[in-house]
Design an enzyme around this catalytic site. Structure first.
Site, PDB file in Angstrom:
ATOM      1  N   SER A   1     -36.385  56.270  36.347  1.00 61.54           N
ATOM      2  CA  SER A   1     -35.505  57.234  35.771  1.00 61.54           C
ATOM      3  C   SER A   1     -34.470  56.278  35.098  1.00 61.54           C
ATOM      4  CB  SER A   1     -34.854  58.013  37.025  1.00 61.54           C
ATOM      5  OG  SER A   1     -35.498  58.562  37.619  1.00 61.54           O
TER       6      SER A   1
ATOM      7  N   GLU B   1     -29.013  53.959  35.181  1.00 61.40           N
ATOM      8  CA  GLU B   1     -29.617  53.681  36.663  1.00 61.40           C
ATOM      9  C   GLU B   1     -30.167  52.385  36.897  1.00 61.40           C
ATOM     10  OE1 GLU B   1     -31.648  56.811  39.227  1.00 61.40           O
ATOM     11  OE2 GLU B   1     -33.153  55.043  39.022  1.00 61.40           O
TER      12      GLU B   1
ATOM     13  N   ARG C   1     -28.762  57.744  46.115  1.00 59.39           N
ATOM     14  CA  ARG C   1     -29.231  56.669  45.203  1.00 59.39           C
ATOM     15  C   ARG C   1     -28.097  55.427  45.149  1.00 59.39           C
ATOM     16  NH1 ARG C   1     -32.535  59.991  46.135  1.00 59.39           N
ATOM     17  NH2 ARG C   1     -33.790  61.211  44.548  1.00 59.39           N
TER      18      ARG C   1
END
Ligand code: NAP
Length: 341
Positions: free
Chosen positions: A238, A334, A161
């Site tokens: 998320s 995130e 990510r």
């Protein structure tokens, strides 16, 4: 500057539905608009689908809203199809289109929110596949130098990510506006079904040897079951990264919590599931004011209506504190946190 608007409400442009305004705003439908805007503002933010964004204030710079469309087969050889798309294309629609054309390879990434242009920045991934494995190259406009730059996979320095755009902080500076992305979809295709949710979903449909469309349908069904639709319950996907910890820490945690999900990484460390940690810390389905952690997936922070950045910050800190106290693990958010500039 091309059609630059002033004092624009960003509420419709962030899926967490937080209030905030942009001093200046430009909808970018062609790469050439970027050349003019590069000269003006010192503070810039490059906006895609707004699905990974927390607005904490009004933004007193220029928001460049990437809306470049277009998708095409850019080339083909014996091994692969090369498929190109404009940065503003909706990610899921693009995935569905590739599958409809008979070019498999992106099906595990179905229904991830956001745009094609934003996808490489955090190297989106799901169910055992990450974008890096299907990436060929991208074109970006360097807002600092006014140059158009091509990045291949090596230059993107993809990680979990993660990419060079995050590592260098370019996504926060608004330095590179990604205008198009080309994917390499290998003709030698195999279904990726090692994640339990996918395997279980296919089994429940009595599918033994799935094609790409069937994998996509399974992924869509899983995500629709577990994740809130931002149009109905505002959220930013998320909310925390899955922590990656040293093996010593993972072993100590496993001894105390034998049921804890824990996955070995190629670098020898262990990946933990943030959603599980949050659930164990008592936050699954629990609200703090108008915001809360979603009842079907504790990793997703939801805005139940009228939530502000202060409400989000309070909840984020409370969840971080409780996970730290119970597990000694630090959760980091995130989404991009966007302030005044
Ligand atoms: P999940 O399936 O409940 O799994 C929780 C965590 O366990 C995930 O972090 C996943 O790692 C890991 N995991 C599960 N099975 C694994 C296996 N067989 N091998 C290695 N790791 C395994 O996760 P979820 O929260 O519902 O999300 C489903 C998928 O969507 C996950 O892959 C997740 O990463 C992905 N997702 C991606 C984004 C994004 O790209 N921004 C946002 C939301 C969800 P991985 O994270 O490495 O897959």
């Amino acid at each position: 500057m091309h059609n630059c608007l002033t004092d624009i409400d960003l509420f419709p442009f962030n899926t967490l539905a937080l209030p905030g305004r942009a001093a200046r705003y430009l909808r970018v439908t062609e790469a050439k608009q970027l050349a003019d805007s590069a000269l003006g503002d010192r503070y810039r933010f490059i906006l895609g689908g707004g699905s990974n964004l927390v607005l904490t204030d009004d933004f007193d710079g220029l928001v460049l809203h990437m809306a470049i469309s277009g998708r095409e087969l850019a080339g083909e050889d014996a091994e692969a199809w090369y498929v190109r798309a404009g940065a503003g294309e909706n990610w899921h629609d693009f995935v569905q289109w590739t599958l409809a054309q008979g070019w498999p390879g992106l099906e595990n990434l179905s229904l991830i929110p956001g745009t094609v242009g934003a996808a490489p920045i955090q190297n989106i991934g799901a169910y055992g596949l990450e974008l890096a494995e299907r990436f060929h190259s991208l074109v970006a406009f360097d807002m600092n130098s006014g140059q158009t730059v091509r990045f291949d996979a090596k230059a993107c320095r993809f990680g979990y990510r993660d990419s060079v755009f995050k590592q260098e902080g370019w996504h926060l500076e608004g330095r590179f506006a990604i205008t198009e992305v080309t994917f390499r979809l290998p003709k030698a295709w195999q279904a990726l079904t090692r994640y339990r949710d996918v395997a279980d979903e296919l089994a429940s449909r009595n599918i033994v040897d799935p094609d790409a469309q069937q994998v996509a349908a399974a992924v869509v069904a899983i995500r629709q079951r577990k994740l809130p639709d931002p149009a109905l319950i505002p959220n930013a996907g998320s909310f925390f990264h899955n922590p990656v910890v040293d093996v010593v820490i993972a072993d100590r945690l496993l001894a105390a919590h034998p049921g804890m999900p824990c996955y070995p990484q190629t670098d020898g460390r262990r990946k933990l599931a943030a959603g599980w940690l949050i659930e164990q810390a008592g936050w699954k389905g629990r609200d703090l004011g108008p915001v809360g952690m979603y009842e079907k997936q504790a990793l997703v922070l939801v805005n139940r209506g009228g939530g502000t950045a202060a409400d989000v910050a309070k909840l984020m800190q409370a969840v971080q504190r409780d996970v730290r106290e119970k597990f000694g693990v630090e959760l980091t958010p995130e989404p991009i946190i966007l302030g005044a500039h």
